[in-house]
Design a protein around this motif. Sequence first.
Motif, PDB file in Angstrom:
ATOM      1  N   HIS A  20       4.758   7.849  -0.721  1.00  0.00           N
ATOM      2  CA  HIS A  20       4.715   7.062  -2.165  1.00  0.00           C
ATOM      3  C   HIS A  20       3.054   7.021  -2.284  1.00  0.00           C
ATOM      4  O   HIS A  20       2.338   6.903  -1.348  1.00  0.00           O
ATOM      5  CB  HIS A  20       5.341   5.778  -2.002  1.00  0.00           C
ATOM      6  CG  HIS A  20       6.645   5.859  -2.217  1.00  0.00           C
ATOM      7  ND1 HIS A  20       7.452   5.856  -3.518  1.00  0.00           N
ATOM      8  CD2 HIS A  20       7.776   5.785  -1.183  1.00  0.00           C
ATOM      9  CE1 HIS A  20       8.647   5.982  -3.576  1.00  0.00           C
ATOM     10  NE2 HIS A  20       8.904   6.013  -2.021  1.00  0.00           N
ATOM     11  N   THR A  21       2.562   6.794  -3.650  1.00  0.00           N
ATOM     12  CA  THR A  21       1.175   6.464  -4.021  1.00  0.00           C
ATOM     13  C   THR A  21       0.968   5.330  -4.421  1.00  0.00           C
ATOM     14  O   THR A  21      -0.060   4.985  -4.926  1.00  0.00           O
ATOM     15  CB  THR A  21       0.794   7.585  -4.912  1.00  0.00           C
ATOM     16  OG1 THR A  21       1.629   7.675  -5.961  1.00  0.00           O
ATOM     17  CG2 THR A  21       0.828   9.200  -4.377  1.00  0.00           C
ATOM     18  N   ALA A  22       1.994   4.568  -4.517  1.00  0.00           N
ATOM     19  CA  ALA A  22       1.909   3.010  -4.830  1.00  0.00           C
ATOM     20  C   ALA A  22       2.722   2.074  -4.056  1.00  0.00           C
ATOM     21  O   ALA A  22       3.353   2.705  -3.208  1.00  0.00           O
ATOM     22  CB  ALA A  22       2.056   2.969  -6.384  1.00  0.00           C
ATOM     23  N   ASP A  59       0.863  -1.239   0.054  1.00  0.00           N
ATOM     24  CA  ASP A  59      -0.008  -0.092   0.011  1.00  0.00           C
ATOM     25  C   ASP A  59       1.001   1.323   0.135  1.00  0.00           C
ATOM     26  O   ASP A  59       0.162   2.606   0.125  1.00  0.00           O
ATOM     27  CB  ASP A  59      -0.865   0.060   1.117  1.00  0.00           C
ATOM     28  CG  ASP A  59      -0.470   0.009   2.477  1.00  0.00           C
ATOM     29  OD1 ASP A  59       0.994   0.008   2.637  1.00  0.00           O
ATOM     30  OD2 ASP A  59      -0.986  -0.036   3.723  1.00  0.00           O
ATOM     31  N   GLY A  60       2.341   0.929  -0.101  1.00  0.00           N
ATOM     32  CA  GLY A  60       3.067   2.200  -0.026  1.00  0.00           C
ATOM     33  C   GLY A  60       3.495   2.798   1.153  1.00  0.00           C
ATOM     34  O   GLY A  60       4.397   3.916   1.208  1.00  0.00           O
ATOM     35  N   GLN A 104       9.051   6.708  -8.495  1.00  0.00           N
ATOM     36  CA  GLN A 104       9.800   7.419  -7.799  1.00  0.00           C
ATOM     37  C   GLN A 104      10.888   6.645  -6.685  1.00  0.00           C
ATOM     38  O   GLN A 104      10.382   5.728  -6.408  1.00  0.00           O
ATOM     39  CB  GLN A 104       9.033   8.578  -6.941  1.00  0.00           C
ATOM     40  CG  GLN A 104       7.999   9.598  -7.465  1.00  0.00           C
ATOM     41  CD  GLN A 104       7.392  10.550  -6.921  1.00  0.00           C
ATOM     42  OE1 GLN A 104       7.906  11.613  -6.758  1.00  0.00           O
ATOM     43  NE2 GLN A 104       6.315  10.060  -6.167  1.00  0.00           N
ATOM     44  N   ASP A 123       5.001   4.156  -8.165  1.00  0.00           N
ATOM     45  CA  ASP A 123       4.911   5.391  -8.527  1.00  0.00           C
ATOM     46  C   ASP A 123       5.853   6.329  -9.283  1.00  0.00           C
ATOM     47  O   ASP A 123       5.863   7.351  -9.644  1.00  0.00           O
ATOM     48  CB  ASP A 123       4.339   6.226  -7.461  1.00  0.00           C
ATOM     49  CG  ASP A 123       5.308   6.404  -6.212  1.00  0.00           C
ATOM     50  OD1 ASP A 123       6.546   6.041  -6.530  1.00  0.00           O
ATOM     51  OD2 ASP A 123       4.914   7.263  -5.074  1.00  0.00           O
ATOM     52  N   LYS A 161       5.024   8.283   5.012  1.00  0.00           N
ATOM     53  CA  LYS A 161       4.254   8.208   4.065  1.00  0.00           C
ATOM     54  C   LYS A 161       4.374   9.404   2.788  1.00  0.00           C
ATOM     55  O   LYS A 161       4.401  10.385   3.352  1.00  0.00           O
ATOM     56  CB  LYS A 161       2.650   8.355   4.595  1.00  0.00           C
ATOM     57  CG  LYS A 161       2.246   7.433   5.241  1.00  0.00           C
ATOM     58  CD  LYS A 161       0.784   7.698   5.787  1.00  0.00           C
ATOM     59  CE  LYS A 161       0.170   6.599   6.805  1.00  0.00           C
ATOM     60  NZ  LYS A 161      -1.033   6.816   7.202  1.00  0.00           N
TER      61      LYS A 161
END
Length: 326
Positions: free
Chosen positions: A126-128, A106-107, A150, A148, A124
């Motif tokens: 990252h979006t992936a 879930d990142g 990155q 994501d 927190k």
Amino acid sequence: MHSSGTGMRAVVMTLTVLAILIAIVATTAKSYFRDPNVMRGHIGPVYGFAASHLVRSVVTGGEDKAVRFWDVETRSQSNSLWGHNDSIVGIALSSDDFTVASSSMDGVVILWEAYSRRDLHILKGHTARVDQIAFSHDDKTLATAGWDNQIGVWDVASGENIRMLQGAERGMVATAFSPNGNRLAGAGWAGKIMTWTTRDFSKVSEWDANPGGVYRLCYAPDGSLLASAGWDGTVGLWDSKTDKEVARLTGSLEPLLCVAFHPDGSLVAAGGHDGKIRIWRITGDLIGTLSGHLDHVHGVAFSPSGLELYSAGKDGTVRVWNSLPH
């Protein structure tokens, strides 16, 4: 009457063969579950994996959302941490064994104090999914590779984000710091390796490494080589100064998911989809193959002495190998 006798003999033969097969399976299963070099505790696959730099121990994370600590000496689980809400896919251990980092699908990334079992920071940004994570040589910085596109750079003491580096499209999966701390490498599904200077995180280089994607990166202990485990079933060895290919380690026909150098830098081990672990000299010679895992191998690492190899896989086990080719 003759037909009936033939049919009966066929039935008896079939039952005999079936009994033999059942006995073989039972014997194999009995041996497998009693193997003293196999450690169990995870419920489901093990994805994240790291070995201590100091003692005979490993840390794992898996589908059961648990971070588990293993004492290789006693072949037993010594501790566990809970806090993730999704499968753990990345584990990193600081050089002093004091801090553990774990990343999940879930990142979310969590920094833990290993001995007190408390979480220090929840990262927190990252979006992936976040896959491979790595501490810098001085343990002050953590790098995180996200799907994501990155590479996240984080201050370990505060948990604050320092930088989000733009990687290649299709997702970043792998990252590693050079042992001298001057370079940060990242790679992903585009099959390219990128490096940045840690002075100001400006981009230094980019090159094609493994067609189909790079799944894991690892620097040699002396920093002279960078290894990339690829979806093409090969390990690329790259000169860390020139970025030129030094050797291509072959032998697997399926994707490789993990890679590690021997402490003296002379050997490389990698595992992957076929459940096998292969060991090469850095010159490219394949010198041995270890079989035992029943599914994908997601983690490999040599012990601090180099006399043992540790591995973890999708079959939910952690293994100790103490008869290594050399």
